[in-house]
Design an enzyme around this catalytic site. Structure first.
Site, short mmCIF file in Angstrom:
data_model
loop_
_atom_site.label_atom_id
_atom_site.label_comp_id
_atom_site.label_asym_id
_atom_site.label_seq_id
_atom_site.Cartn_x
_atom_site.Cartn_y
_atom_site.Cartn_z
N PHE A 427 0.90 -1.12 0.05
CA PHE A 427 -0.06 -0.12 -0.06
C PHE A 427 1.06 1.12 0.03
O PHE A 427 1.99 1.17 0.59
CB PHE A 427 -0.99 0.10 1.20
CG PHE A 427 -1.97 -1.05 1.38
CD1 PHE A 427 -3.01 -0.97 0.73
CD2 PHE A 427 -1.52 -2.27 1.98
CE1 PHE A 427 -4.02 -2.06 1.09
CE2 PHE A 427 -2.48 -3.24 2.14
CZ PHE A 427 -3.84 -3.20 1.51
N ASP A 428 0.42 2.24 -0.75
CA ASP A 428 0.79 3.48 -0.52
C ASP A 428 0.15 4.30 0.65
O ASP A 428 -0.90 3.77 1.10
CB ASP A 428 0.80 4.37 -1.62
CG ASP A 428 1.27 5.68 -1.67
OD1 ASP A 428 2.26 6.06 -0.75
OD2 ASP A 428 0.71 6.60 -2.40
#
Length: 573
Positions: A427-428
């Site tokens: 995930f960012d």
């Protein structure tokens, strides 16, 4: 004789005459009594009915008080003596004992009874009526002979036709019933009402629901209504549970039905995947755009037995199935599983090729949604979708606006070896797990203001982003493995790959995750460096980011990416 004895005899003559007259009157009086009794030595005594002056019994069928002639004809079996009159028997020994107790001289001088009295009182046993009506032993004589009494065993000399008149209706009923039975035997047997077909038979639980609560009930039963309904509901649940258990055991024994059943939607983590994200349908899409819908459908029907090649979400779906398998090994009755739904706007005619491809690769996808050209976004909430993956960016934006976690799938530029025993999701941070408030400051005021802002609000949690709910679902499943001491062998691993600097803005990110109660396995702060080289080492099955230049950088290294169209970065892309 001496004179003295003669004198005494003359003196007693008036008394003798008086005693004879009294005896005759007493005999006549006893014959007129209605309670006169017949008695013989060693026989049963029976009460007599009312008699007239001649000693005959007065018979009355109805009132028993007045004399009336009988209307019935005499029976053949009846003796003649019973059809005429019943003659009263002479006084018994008890009567003579009263007279004999007066004086012995009276018995010596008393003349014999007259012939007129013999005609009314006969003692011959030949003419004596039958005293025993039934074959029963004789009863002892009553202690009070002069008192009246009524007995259930009346003398049979009362009306001989009374019992025939009472039994005649019964005989007629039996005769009519026998005649009706004989007439029914010859008639054809036809059913007056149709037989209820088996399809209309319903169990008790369904029939009970057809009736309302308006039925009048006793007060003591009304108080037990809720408890009784609760017991019935518990019994029904137990029956249903036993039924599904037996069905599952049956399917497990059948080789063709060995595939696990899908979880219940209300407990499952539903992942909706489009057909273009699951399979490579680039050529099919070109036919649709260039030649139209009819040619596209004709092409799909012609090639419905041709298996489609894997798409960008294919390995991600395979990894989800591996997690389900591990969970079922630890928790056989687990319902918190991944449930894959194929959500596409293709027509139903294309569904045959999709089903053949799904079965060919062994994908456990049981639920399909083929909308026939209509947008499937309206069905996402109905399917309780937790994450929607599609190759159409416009549909993804529609889903984001509906508040559903969504991303556009992109395949890598080259093949990469992926781990088959562990689901890896990267995930960012900003505009993916968190909101885009920090990006607004960085874009509008520069990095220096951004660092000052993050340091000032270090203890203030960030607002949640669109993919925060999916990270929660992954963390919930991870804890199930941790509970079985499987932390090091957990088939789920999460990564945070962000362009933030750990020293200046990393503390707020970690404290926010801690405040949410979420764990991240690995956190990578790149401080603005490219993410592609790091992602090659991670080899995630999917990488979520909100900026396209990070997506393109990861694609060059072969990483499968998912673009999240959310935040201020979409205006600058």
């Amino acid at each position: 004789m001496s004179q003295t004895s003669l004198k005494h005899k003359k003196k007693n003559e008036p008394g003798m005459r008086y005693s004879k007259e009294s005896l005759d009157a007493e005999k006549r009086k006893d014959s007129d009594k209605t309670g006169a009794r017949l008695s013989t030595q060693g026989s049963q005594e029976l009460p007599l009915h009312n008699t007239d002056s001649r000693g005959y019994v007065v018979r009355n069928q109805w009132s028993r008080t007045s004399r009336s002639p009988s209307t019935g004809a005499p029976s053949v079996d009846e003796p003649r003596s019973r059809n005429t009159a019943i003659k009263v028997e002479a006084p018994n020994s008890s009567t003579t004992s009263r007279t004999s107790s007066a004086s012995p001289s009276q018995h010596e001088t008393s003349p014999p009874p007259q012939t007129s009295e013999k005609s009314s009182i006969q003692q011959t046993p030949q003419n004596r009526p039958i005293t025993q009506l039934e074959s029963q032993p004789p009863t002892p004589p009553e202690t009070e002979p002069n008192s009246r009494r009524t007995s259930a065993k009346m003398y049979t000399g009362s009306d001989p036709w009374a019992h025939r008149e009472n039994r005649e209706p019964r005989d007629l009923q039996l005769r009519d019933y026998a005649y009706s039975c004989d007439s029914r035997e010859g008639m054809p047997k036809t059913r007056e009402y149709p037989r209820t077909p088996p399809t209309e038979w319903k169990p008790y639980a369904q029939r009970r629901l057809q009736y309302g609560t308006s039925v009048d009930m006793e007060p003591e039963y009304i108080s037990d209504g809720p408890q009784q309904r609760q017991r019935q509901q518990t019994e029904e649940d137990e029956v249903d549970e036993a039924y599904w258990t037996s069905v599952s055991m049956l399917y497990e024994k059948i080789p063709s039905c060995a595939r696990p059943r899908p979880p219940k939607p209300k407990h499952a983590i539903t992942i909706a995947v489009s057909s273009r994200a699951l399979f490579n349908m680039v050529d099919d899409r070109k036919i649709y755009e260039e030649e139209g819908l009819e040619k596209y459908m004709e092409y799909q029907l012609t090639n419905e037995n041709v298996i489609l090649t894997p798409g960008p979400a294919f390995r991600f779906v395979k990894a989800l199935q591996h997690v389900n398998s591990r969970l079922r090994d630890l928790y056989p009755d687990e319902q918190d599983l991944f449930d894959i739904v194929l959500m596409t706007n293709n027509h139903a005619q294309v569904g045959v090729r999709l089903i053949n491809s799904v079965n060919h690769y062994g994908l456990l996808i049981d639920r399909f949604c083929l909308t026939g050209g209509k947008s499937p976004i309206g069905y996402l909430k109905a399917y309780l979708t937790n994450l929607y993956l599609s190759a159409d960016s416009e549909k993804v934006q529609e889903a984001i606006k509906e508040g559903i976690a969504s991303a556009t799938m992109y395949a890598g530029a080259k093949d990469m070896a992926y781990c088959d025993t562990q689901l890896r999701v990267a995930f960012d941070g900003d505009a993916v797990l968190f909101s885009d408030e920090s990006e607004h400051i960085a874009k509008d005021h520069g990095l220096d203001k951004f660092f000052q802002h993050e340091t000032l609000f270090e203890n203030k949690p960030l607002a949640q982003g669109p993919l925060k709910s999916f990270l929660e679902d992954l963390g919930k499943l991870q804890k199930k493995f941790y509970a079985k001491d499987e932390r090091l062998l957990c088939p789920i691993r999460t990564y945070l790959v962000t362009a933030r600097s750990a020293a200046s803005s990393g503390a707020r990110v970690l404290k926010t995750l801690r405040r949410w109660g979420l764990e991240i396995d690995e956190a990578l702060f790149l401080a603005g460096a490219p993410k592609g080289p790091i992602l090659v080492k991670i080899r995630p099955h999917i990488f979520f980011d909100d900026q396209m230049f990070h997506i393109e950088s990861a694609q060059k290294f072969g990483t499968i990416t998912a673009h999240v169209p959310y935040g201020i970065a979409q205006k600058r892309n």
